[in-house]
Scaffold this motif. Structure first.
Motif, PDB file in Angstrom:
ATOM      1  N   PHE A 110       8.705 -11.716   6.299  1.00 18.08           N
ATOM      2  CA  PHE A 110       8.497 -10.943   5.081  1.00 18.08           C
ATOM      3  C   PHE A 110       7.124 -11.232   4.484  1.00 18.08           C
ATOM      4  CE2 PHE A 110       8.570 -10.340   0.533  1.00 18.08           C
ATOM      5  CZ  PHE A 110       9.258  -9.153   0.346  1.00 18.08           C
ATOM      6  N   LEU A 111       6.797 -12.505   4.343  1.00 17.25           N
ATOM      7  CA  LEU A 111       5.525 -12.872   3.720  1.00 17.25           C
ATOM      8  C   LEU A 111       4.338 -12.473   4.590  1.00 17.25           C
ATOM      9  CD1 LEU A 111       6.441 -16.367   2.241  1.00 17.25           C
ATOM     10  CD2 LEU A 111       6.118 -14.215   1.004  1.00 17.25           C
ATOM     11  N   ASN A 142      17.223   0.543  -6.313  1.00 15.99           N
ATOM     12  CA  ASN A 142      18.509   0.026  -5.812  1.00 15.99           C
ATOM     13  C   ASN A 142      18.286  -1.102  -4.809  1.00 15.99           C
ATOM     14  OD1 ASN A 142      20.458   2.278  -6.888  1.00 15.99           O
ATOM     15  ND2 ASN A 142      18.794   3.388  -5.896  1.00 15.99           N
ATOM     16  N   GLU A 143      17.230  -1.894  -5.012  1.00 18.23           N
ATOM     17  CA  GLU A 143      16.824  -2.801  -3.952  1.00 18.23           C
ATOM     18  C   GLU A 143      17.851  -3.870  -3.624  1.00 18.23           C
ATOM     19  OE1 GLU A 143      13.008  -4.171  -5.403  1.00 18.23           O
ATOM     20  OE2 GLU A 143      13.861  -6.123  -5.866  1.00 18.23           O
ATOM     21  N   VAL A 168       7.695  -1.880   1.795  1.00 15.37           N
ATOM     22  CA  VAL A 168       7.858  -0.986   0.649  1.00 15.37           C
ATOM     23  C   VAL A 168       7.698  -1.710  -0.684  1.00 15.37           C
ATOM     24  CG1 VAL A 168       9.321   0.605   1.936  1.00 15.37           C
ATOM     25  CG2 VAL A 168      10.375  -1.238   0.614  1.00 15.37           C
ATOM     26  N   GLY A 169       7.572  -3.052  -0.649  1.00 16.13           N
ATOM     27  CA  GLY A 169       7.240  -3.780  -1.866  1.00 16.13           C
ATOM     28  C   GLY A 169       8.398  -4.279  -2.694  1.00 16.13           C
ATOM     29  N   VAL A 170       9.514  -4.662  -2.069  1.00 18.76           N
ATOM     30  CA  VAL A 170      10.621  -5.222  -2.855  1.00 18.76           C
ATOM     31  C   VAL A 170      10.238  -6.609  -3.365  1.00 18.76           C
ATOM     32  CG1 VAL A 170      12.282  -3.966  -1.436  1.00 18.76           C
ATOM     33  CG2 VAL A 170      11.815  -6.364  -0.945  1.00 18.76           C
ATOM     34  N   ARG A 171      10.936  -7.070  -4.391  1.00 13.10           N
ATOM     35  CA  ARG A 171      10.641  -8.385  -4.958  1.00 13.10           C
ATOM     36  C   ARG A 171      11.087  -9.489  -4.010  1.00 13.10           C
ATOM     37  NH1 ARG A 171      11.686  -5.277  -9.556  1.00 13.10           N
ATOM     38  NH2 ARG A 171      13.941  -5.417  -9.254  1.00 13.10           N
ATOM     39  N   PHE A 172      10.213 -10.479  -3.843  1.00 12.72           N
ATOM     40  CA  PHE A 172      10.479 -11.559  -2.904  1.00 12.72           C
ATOM     41  C   PHE A 172      11.733 -12.333  -3.298  1.00 12.72           C
ATOM     42  CE2 PHE A 172       9.636 -16.029  -1.491  1.00 12.72           C
ATOM     43  CZ  PHE A 172       9.809 -15.806  -0.135  1.00 12.72           C
TER      44      PHE A 172
END
Length: 243
Positions: A110-111, A142-143, A168-172
């Motif tokens: 992810f990172l 709706n992440e 897509v930029g979801v919160r880590f």
């Protein structure tokens, strides 16, 4: 030079981690399949058990490290590693080690993707109009539900569930906790298979991983999927009722 500007002025450095992961995944797919297998485990099980009995925590650390590398570089053998966790460490500790290693590996992918391609792609999707932007906004709204579903639904490849959220930029933070929670059911199933692996090997057989699709196993997992999707359904229904 401002620290925030460095990523944009060093595109090769920024994309290097993901490029390394993708290269390792391709090379590993063609070269490691015969090594990270149940046949290899069966041939070396006595030596592994003896080493575990004499150096338990060293074996545990080595197992977690190897499983982490398998996941982080998307190498073949993740299912074998999960079953091995149960074979070597039992259901409780085996599940814990499996979840820890797989979660750390997922965070690494992810990172790596977020630092490089993800930042650029998310910005372009946000700047675009129409389908791509709406897709991104819908996912981000709706992440938590989407992230849990990606982990719980057995047909979603683990690598995709690690990569797509970063792009897509979801919160880590949401990615981390949904990953840990979402992979526990599958980890329990594979680890439980491993607890009986010695008897399977004694019969000259290979473990049956199709157990995941047995009604008594897939049923509860699908139930969790319904619970994960429920907030999206409620939000959609409320949206339709609003004028």
């Amino acid at each position: 030079m401002d620290h925030a500007e460095r990523p944009s002025r060093n595109p090769l450095l920024r994309h290097a981690p993901l490029a390394i992961i993708l290269t390792a995944a391709v090379v590993g797919y063609f070269t490691l399949g015969d090594y990270l297998s149940f046949d290899t485990l069966a041939k070396n099980r006595e030596a592994l058990l003896a080493f575990r009995d004499s150096h338990y925590w060293l074996m545990a650390a080595g197992f977690i490290g190897l499983y982490f590398v398998i996941v982080a570089f998307s190498l073949p053998g993740a299912a074998v590693a999960s079953v091995t966790g149960g074979f070597l460490f039992g259901l409780t500790l085996g599940t814990g080690f499996n979840v820890l290693a797989a979660s750390l590996g997922a965070m690494t992918i992810f990172l790596a993707a977020r630092w490089g391609l993800g930042r650029t792609l998310a910005a372009r999707m946000e700047a675009s109009e129409g389908t791509l932007r709406n897709f991104r906004h819908g996912l981000l709204e709706n992440e938590v539900s989407v992230l849990l579903l990606m982990r719980l639904v057995p047909v979603v490849p683990f690598f995709v569930a690690n990569l797509l959220p970063a792009l897509v930029g979801v919160r880590f933070a949401n990615f981390v906790w949904t990953t840990v929670i979402g992979i526990i059911p599958g980890a329990l199933v594979y680890t439980s298979i491993g607890t009986g692996l010695g008897e399977v090997f004694d019969r000259g057989e290979r473990p049956d991983l199709s157990l995941l699709w047995a009604p008594e196993v897939i049923g509860p997992i699908l139930g969790l999927c319904v619970l994960a999707a429920l907030p999206m359904v409620i939000k959609a229904v409320r949206g339709k009722k609003e004028p």
